[in-house]
Scaffold this active site. Structure first.
Site, PDB file in Angstrom:
ATOM      1  N   GLU A  39      36.266  54.088  23.319  1.00  0.00           N
ATOM      2  CA  GLU A  39      34.539  53.929  22.952  1.00  0.00           C
ATOM      3  C   GLU A  39      33.983  54.367  24.211  1.00  0.00           C
ATOM      4  OE1 GLU A  39      33.807  50.012  21.910  1.00  0.00           O
ATOM      5  OE2 GLU A  39      35.859  50.055  20.796  1.00  0.00           O
ATOM      6  N   LYS A  75      31.813  53.621  27.627  1.00  0.00           N
ATOM      7  CA  LYS A  75      31.405  52.251  28.228  1.00  0.00           C
ATOM      8  C   LYS A  75      29.977  52.557  28.508  1.00  0.00           C
ATOM      9  CE  LYS A  75      32.754  48.796  31.570  1.00  0.00           C
ATOM     10  NZ  LYS A  75      31.322  48.694  32.070  1.00  0.00           N
ATOM     11  N   ASP A 126      26.422  51.296  30.382  1.00  0.00           N
ATOM     12  CA  ASP A 126      26.117  50.619  31.595  1.00  0.00           C
ATOM     13  C   ASP A 126      25.050  49.710  31.163  1.00  0.00           C
ATOM     14  OD1 ASP A 126      26.489  49.618  34.142  1.00  0.00           O
ATOM     15  OD2 ASP A 126      25.581  51.328  35.187  1.00  0.00           O
ATOM     16  N   TYR A 135      30.687  46.223  19.752  1.00  0.00           N
ATOM     17  CA  TYR A 135      32.012  46.946  19.988  1.00  0.00           C
ATOM     18  C   TYR A 135      32.860  45.736  19.541  1.00  0.00           C
ATOM     19  CZ  TYR A 135      30.974  44.797  24.387  1.00  0.00           C
ATOM     20  OH  TYR A 135      30.666  43.950  25.569  1.00  0.00           O
ATOM     21  N   LYS A 193      37.103  54.217  34.633  1.00  0.00           N
ATOM     22  CA  LYS A 193      35.936  54.427  35.118  1.00  0.00           C
ATOM     23  C   LYS A 193      35.628  55.939  35.607  1.00  0.00           C
ATOM     24  CE  LYS A 193      33.686  50.538  35.141  1.00  0.00           C
ATOM     25  NZ  LYS A 193      32.996  50.031  36.309  1.00  0.00           N
ATOM     26  N   CYS A 221      41.110  38.817  68.951  1.00  0.00           N
ATOM     27  CA  CYS A 221      40.522  38.491  68.132  1.00  0.00           C
ATOM     28  C   CYS A 221      39.077  38.139  68.622  1.00  0.00           C
ATOM     29  CB  CYS A 221      41.056  37.040  67.352  1.00  0.00           C
ATOM     30  SG  CYS A 221      39.742  36.421  66.104  1.00  0.00           S
ATOM     31  N   CYS A 266      38.379  34.078  68.253  1.00  0.00           N
ATOM     32  CA  CYS A 266      38.858  33.077  68.939  1.00  0.00           C
ATOM     33  C   CYS A 266      39.461  33.767  70.166  1.00  0.00           C
ATOM     34  CB  CYS A 266      40.015  32.373  68.259  1.00  0.00           C
ATOM     35  SG  CYS A 266      41.398  33.340  67.804  1.00  0.00           S
ATOM     36  N   CYS A 280      44.994  38.089  63.468  1.00  0.00           N
ATOM     37  CA  CYS A 280      44.560  37.168  64.726  1.00  0.00           C
ATOM     38  C   CYS A 280      45.856  36.079  64.627  1.00  0.00           C
ATOM     39  CB  CYS A 280      43.638  36.628  64.555  1.00  0.00           C
ATOM     40  SG  CYS A 280      43.337  34.870  65.269  1.00  0.00           S
ATOM     41  N   CYS A 311      41.950  29.497  65.368  1.00  0.00           N
ATOM     42  CA  CYS A 311      40.962  30.314  65.254  1.00  0.00           C
ATOM     43  C   CYS A 311      39.935  29.871  64.123  1.00  0.00           C
ATOM     44  CB  CYS A 311      41.349  31.726  64.633  1.00  0.00           C
ATOM     45  SG  CYS A 311      40.126  32.980  64.143  1.00  0.00           S
TER      46      CYS A 311
HETATM   47  N1  5U1 Z   1      32.572  49.888  24.361  1.00  0.00           N
HETATM   48  C1  5U1 Z   1      32.838  48.632  24.970  1.00  0.00           C
HETATM   49  N2  5U1 Z   1      32.365  48.075  25.956  1.00  0.00           N
HETATM   50  N3  5U1 Z   1      32.918  46.865  25.954  1.00  0.00           N
HETATM   51  C2  5U1 Z   1      32.894  46.047  27.026  1.00  0.00           C
HETATM   52  N4  5U1 Z   1      33.824  47.917  24.487  1.00  0.00           N
HETATM   53  C3  5U1 Z   1      34.065  46.714  25.275  1.00  0.00           C
HETATM   54  N5  5U1 Z   1      34.760  45.747  25.180  1.00  0.00           N
HETATM   55  C4  5U1 Z   1      34.660  44.814  25.887  1.00  0.00           C
HETATM   56  C5  5U1 Z   1      33.755  44.785  27.218  1.00  0.00           C
HETATM   57  C6  5U1 Z   1      33.480  43.760  27.999  1.00  0.00           C
HETATM   58  O1  5U1 Z   1      35.426  43.835  26.055  1.00  0.00           O
HETATM   59  C7  5U1 Z   1      36.523  43.575  24.981  1.00  0.00           C
HETATM   60  C8  5U1 Z   1      37.437  44.384  25.112  1.00  0.00           C
HETATM   61  C9  5U1 Z   1      36.892  42.117  25.254  1.00  0.00           C
END
Ligand code: 5U1
Length: 671
Positions: free
Chosen positions: A114, A116, A118, A226, A315, A409, A412, A426, A432
């Protein structure tokens, strides 16, 4: 609680909260941590919820914005909200997949991938199909109640679309701002002379935590779901794929970009494809999430350090920016390790201001040849400390000279030793001040002995004034030792000594973590405590025995063995025990793949007796129980399983048949 006792407790809590609110707001001198305040607040909220007759208009619970952290009432999640372990490269993805395959004994694992987002993680609780509460993640166990604001999100259903919805459904998801909404919001902010938000994530978080839901309502927030925390009543989907489809059927928004993928190759293809299309998506993403599809396998894999072993966030490459090095500092850590840190002209990297970047160690610094005055490329990946990727060499100023790493250090003045690989240390040890201060701060920290009130300023005074040399000296402190110190009245001094006294009763995992053994974090401390069950047994274990512990490799085993062989460390431990530090005894559990899991057997098994199945499961460390509860990890159902299987369905506990069990018993001993 008895009538009178409840009423007395509520009065006491109100008085305590008022007192601490005053210390915090008016005197700017808090006596307790925010977490402790929130705990008291939560207790009063719960008490007033159970006994509405005890609520008073002047109760701190009734004051909007009484205190920022308590403005949104605390909510305890039915199941903890976990966080995701990150992978940053193809190699780390391959390692993740290998660990999953090895633990499950499969050649290839099916994952759901899936995007991720932000945004901001939330938990939505539906009871009988109605949205009753929405909470932020908080610390994973307790979040903040943002129901009124989440109700303003148009895509969040207030009622589930089902004639027979689950009795309780706690859905997990991400609240986010789409790109166009973010742009519109920042334009509006600018038009009103306000400060623009650095990125959509901050904008979403700021919008969700508005005290006035009317303001949230004007922010174009969206939601994707999710996962689930709790699902009771009705059949619980047995895979992530089915779960997402079921959530969608219930009217919840689920990301249409989700895919079922096969193994490492499938994950990587998805990652690369989404990476190419990233800029065209209507929302910002910072990577991809992979989850083992089968819920049963997720349960078997379990968690480590609040992250599931069955999921990972891959990431996208970190964002970079160019800035100038103002200075290079050398910091001294708890174990004496010297870390060069570049002090930079502050620059925004991926929406976050960066003014310091680690150079890791002297070799890292020398390899990159970073010099004061250089222009450097800075990178931020996820939540990790920003680092310097490289120097813009063709713009190096003529006066820039190579950095000379100190051979003494900076704190110290003791010699710096460089005989342990790349790390410079150190040699000052206990002499220290930097190391001593940090050892003591770590010992007292929340996840260690949790000594409240022993903050940086106090520790600095105690160490520099020679009142405390080792952590054991803390237990000798008297009120009169503390009362004269800066920012310490008689009252605060009493509180600190009481907190120290209280910390004498702890747990073995906390104690081990508090010792600050190199390489031993919270999770390893817990594993060691469970494996050895006593400090004595751990202290005499050799490296060979230590590597037999789950997740302990040769490097960690060596660090532990060296720590306990050091006479000084043994003396400090003895002094701590002599000072009364103790913990409840632990039972030594059998190790094994299913250790800590609770299993229920039901129905008739064909190829083995119940007793044989029980013995085999117990050999793998499982606890075999006779009744199904929401805490049961899985149920093995033979022929004619009866009511236990029904209960398992109701609680959402995975069920496997005899073939599934056999496959497990065949594979597991080798793991
Ligand atoms: N798409 C997605 N984002 N996300 C964040 N799935 C998903 N699952 C998460 C998190 C923190 O946590 C579960 C796997 C526990």
């Amino acid at each position: 609680m008895m009538e009178d006792a409840a009423s007395a407790r509520a009065a006491k809590l109100r008085a305590l909260l008022e007192h601490h609110s005053h210390r915090y707001y008016v005197l700017d001198d808090p006596e307790i941590s925010d977490a402790e305040y929130d705990r008291l607040f939560a207790e009063l909220v719960e008490l007033e919820r159970k006994r509405p007759d005890l609520a008073r208009p002047d109760s701190p619970t009734q004051r909007v914005g009484a205190r920022p952290s308590a403005a949104f009432a605390p909510v305890v999640h039915a199941q903890p909200m976990l966080s995701l372990a990150n992978v940053f490269s193809e190699q780390e993805l391959a390692d993740f997949d290998r660990r999953v395959r090895e633990r499950l004994g499969h050649d290839e694992v099916i994952y759901v991938a899936e995007p991720k987002l932000d945004g901001l993680a939330v938990s939505l609780r539906y009871e009988g199909g109605l949205l009753v509460r929405a909470a932020t993640r908080g610390d994973g166990t307790t979040g903040e109640d943002v129901t009124a604001n989440v109700r303003t999100i148009r895509s969040c259903p207030l009622r589930l679309r089902a004639s027979k919805p689950p009795r309780i459904l706690e859905v997990r998801g991400e609240v986010y701002l789409p790109r166009d909404g973010f742009l519109r919001l920042n334009e509006a902010q600018a038009a009103q002379g306000g400060k623009p938000f650095a990125n959509p994530r901050n904008a979403a978080a700021g919008s969700l935590r508005q005290l006035d839901p009317a303001v949230s309502a004007q922010r174009p927030l969206r939601l994707f779901c999710y996962g689930v925390g709790e699902w009771s009543g009705g059949a619980v989907p047995s895979s992530q794929e089915r779960l997402l489809a079921a959530l969608s059927d219930l009217g919840l928004p689920v990301n249409p970009e989700r895919r079922v993928v096969k193994g490492y190759t499938g994950c990587l293809q998805y990652y690369e494809d989404l990476g190419r299309r990233r800029a065209q998506l209507a929302y910002e993403i910072d990577g991809v999430v992979y989850k083992v599809n089968e819920v049963f396998e997720q349960r078997l894999l379990g968690e480590v350090s609040r992250s599931p072993r069955w999921a990972a966030a891959h990431k996208f490459p970190a964002e970079e920016a160019v800035t100038r090095v103002l200075r290079i500092d050398v910091q001294v850590g708890r174990t004496g390790a010297l870390t060069p840190v570049a002090v930079l002209v502050a620059v925004a990297v991926g929406g976050v201001m960066v003014s310091h970047a680690t150079l890791h160690n002297p070799d890292g610094l020398a390899r990159k040849d970073v010099r004061v005055g250089d222009l450097v490329r800075v990178r931020r990946a996820g939540d990790v400390i920003p680092e310097i990727v490289g120097v813009v060499l063709d713009q190096r100023p003529s006066h820039a000279r190579p950095f000379v790493f100190p051979d003494h250090c900076p704190v110290c003045g003791s010699p710096v030793i460089r005989n342990q690989g790349v790390v410079a240390r150190c040699a000052g040890g206990l002499v220290c001040q930097a190391q001593r201060r940090q050892t003591i701060r770590h010992f007292a920290s929340r996840r260690a002995l949790d000594i409240q009130g022993l903050g940086d300023k106090l520790v600095e005074q105690l160490v520099d004034g020679g009142l405390v040399e080792t952590v054991a000296d803390l237990f000798k402190l008297k009120v009169s030792d503390l009362a004269g110190l800066e920012r310490m009245g008689e009252r605060s001094a009493t509180n600190v000594t009481q907190a120290i006294a209280k910390s004498r009763l702890t747990t073995l995992p906390r104690f081990l973590y508090a010792l600050g053994i190199p390489e031993v974090g919270e999770a390893t401390a817990r594993t060691l405590a469970l494996h050895f069950a006593s400090l004595k047994a751990l202290m005499v274990a050799d490296e060979h025995e230590l590597t037999a512990v789950q997740d302990v490799g040769p490097v960690v085993a060596h660090a532990i063995a060296v720590f306990f062989s050091e006479p000084h460390n043994r003396a400090v431990i003895a002094a701590l025990q002599a000072a009364g530090v103790h913990w409840p005894a632990l039972e030594k559990p059998s190790g094994g793949l299913l250790s800590g899991k609770t299993v229920v057997l039901t129905g008739t098994l064909e190829g083995m007796t119940r007793e044989e199945a029980r013995a085999a499961l117990e050999r793998l460390g499982a606890k075999v129980s006779s009744s199904v509860s929401p805490r049961t990890d899985f149920v093995v159902a033979g022929r004619d399983p009866g009511s236990k299987a029904e209960r398992a369905k109701e609680f959402g506990v995975p069920i496997i048949d005899e073939r599934g069990l056999r496959a497990w018993l065949d594979k597991a001993p080798a793991l």
